[in-house]
Design an enzyme around this catalytic site. Structure first.
Site, PDB file in Angstrom:
ATOM      1  N   CYS A 114      33.338  14.095  18.152  1.00 38.29           N
ATOM      2  CA  CYS A 114      33.018  15.026  17.070  1.00 38.29           C
ATOM      3  C   CYS A 114      31.955  16.047  17.466  1.00 38.29           C
ATOM      4  O   CYS A 114      31.863  17.119  16.871  1.00 38.29           O
ATOM      5  CB  CYS A 114      32.576  14.260  15.826  1.00 38.29           C
ATOM      6  SG  CYS A 114      33.830  13.120  15.192  1.00 38.29           S
ATOM      7  N   HIS A 250      29.072  19.399  11.180  1.00 37.25           N
ATOM      8  CA  HIS A 250      30.308  18.640  11.374  1.00 37.25           C
ATOM      9  C   HIS A 250      30.730  18.093  10.020  1.00 37.25           C
ATOM     10  O   HIS A 250      29.937  17.505   9.296  1.00 37.25           O
ATOM     11  CB  HIS A 250      30.053  17.497  12.359  1.00 37.25           C
ATOM     12  CG  HIS A 250      31.163  16.504  12.433  1.00 37.25           C
ATOM     13  ND1 HIS A 250      32.483  16.872  12.546  1.00 37.25           N
ATOM     14  CD2 HIS A 250      31.150  15.147  12.407  1.00 37.25           C
ATOM     15  CE1 HIS A 250      33.237  15.776  12.586  1.00 37.25           C
ATOM     16  NE2 HIS A 250      32.458  14.729  12.502  1.00 37.25           N
ATOM     17  N   ASN A 280      37.827  14.970   8.135  1.00 38.82           N
ATOM     18  CA  ASN A 280      37.091  14.982   9.395  1.00 38.82           C
ATOM     19  C   ASN A 280      38.068  15.357  10.510  1.00 38.82           C
ATOM     20  O   ASN A 280      38.932  14.569  10.872  1.00 38.82           O
ATOM     21  CB  ASN A 280      36.483  13.605   9.652  1.00 38.82           C
ATOM     22  CG  ASN A 280      35.645  13.555  10.915  1.00 38.82           C
ATOM     23  OD1 ASN A 280      35.728  14.430  11.772  1.00 38.82           O
ATOM     24  ND2 ASN A 280      34.843  12.506  11.048  1.00 38.82           N
TER      25      ASN A 280
END
Length: 323
Positions: A114, A250, A280
């Site tokens: 990520c 993020h 996500n």
């Protein structure tokens, strides 16, 4: 005179298939309310059968090129952040290179889960400042739907597929924090925490594997480390949270985003949030949010932007740039 890596264009791509929370309730002990209350996610996009990470990345790259008014042949380097590359090798970045008609540059993947796009931005900045490249296409792209355990309600409801891209080009700056371009970065990792978020497959097991996560522990580390790395990057740039126009985090979980903003001392009306619509998307989440933020009219030329992310490794970092 200081060389700065300045944003020339931005773009994104989301697969056509939109998956609402209700889709999971058909097979799992979950509900729209349960997912929203714990993550802030309402829907996400899944890649079509046969649609690969490099396909998504190439579409985002073309969108960024169009935004910059550039052709693929003008790119010196392509850096693709992904944990879900099409193949073990060659890199998905070389597939994007072919797709956009670039034959004179070089291309490679970066894998920091990520945090991958933040790592890729910092790498691109270093290449531009050193003179290795003048114009760099930086992409984050993922097809996390390929590595989900559809029986694990704690993870499979969280992730989606997508891609975002940014073009950076060398320009002269004064060396002051008022310059446009990347002003500072801060990168970190700690392999002691690798078992908190990982995929239980790979070369060693000779299978793709599925994503595994200790959600509560990841949450705890995320809030602490994201605020710290953002502060560190701002300090390197000679700036503070009061100078920030937009935080583009993020997009993992709305509670993490809110908690990190509080620790930074930044109001949520200065945070670009897309997690409800995208879920996500790992390394794709920051460039997706940047592109959406520009399209919404939130991020404008001259704005000070902070991006921060944390992912498996654990790996985390932040970049401060003036749009």
């Amino acid at each position: 005179m200081t060389i700065r890596a300045v944003v020339q264009g931005v773009g994104h791509y989301l697969p056509d298939r939109v998956v609402p929370n209700s889709w999971f309730a058909e097979t799992l002990d979950t509900s729209d309310e349960w997912i929203r209350s714990r993550s802030g996610i309402e829907r996400r996009h899944f890649a079509a059968e046969g649609q690969t990470t490099s396909d998504l990345a190439a579409r985002a790259a073309r969108a960024a090129l169009a935004d910059a008014g550039m052709d693929g042949s003008e790119i010196d380097a392509i850096i693709l952040a992904t944990s879900t590359a099409d193949m073990t090798f060659p890199s998905a970045a070389t597939m994007v290179q072919a797709a956009i008609g670039n034959t004179t540059g070089f291309a490679f993947d970066v894998q920091a889960v990520c945090a991958g796009f933040v790592y890729a931005l910092a790498t691109a900045n270093g290449m531009i400042m050193s003179g290795q490249a003048r114009t760099v296409l930086v992409i984050g792209a993922e097809t996390f739907s390929r590595i989900m355990d559809w029986t694990d309600r704690s993870t499979c409801v969280l992730f989606g597929d997508g891609a975002g891209a940014l073009i950076l080009r060398a320009e002269d700056g004064t060396g002051a924090a008022t310059d446009r371009g990347i002003l500072a970065s801060d990168l970190n990792s700690d392999g002691r925490f690798r078992d908190l978020l990982y995929v239980d497959g790979g070369i060693a097991t000779q299978n793709t594997g599925m994503l595994r996560m200790e959600g509560r522990e990841v949450f705890r580390h995320a809030v602490e480390k994201l605020a710290q790395t953002a502060d560190a990057a701002l300090h390197k740039a000679g700036l503070t949270a009061e100078d920030v126009d937009w935080v583009v985090p993020h997009q993992a979980n709305i509670r993490i985003i809110q908690s990190t903003a509080r620790k930074l001392g930044v109001d949520m009306d200065r945070v670009v949030v897309t997690v409800a619509d995208h879920g996500n998307t790992s390394a794709a989440s920051i460039p997706l949010a940047l592109s959406v933020g520009v399209a919404r009219g939130q991020i404008k030329r001259g704005d000070l932007v902070v991006t921060e992310a944390i992912g498996g490794g654990l790996a985390w970092g932040a970049v401060v740039l003036r749009w």
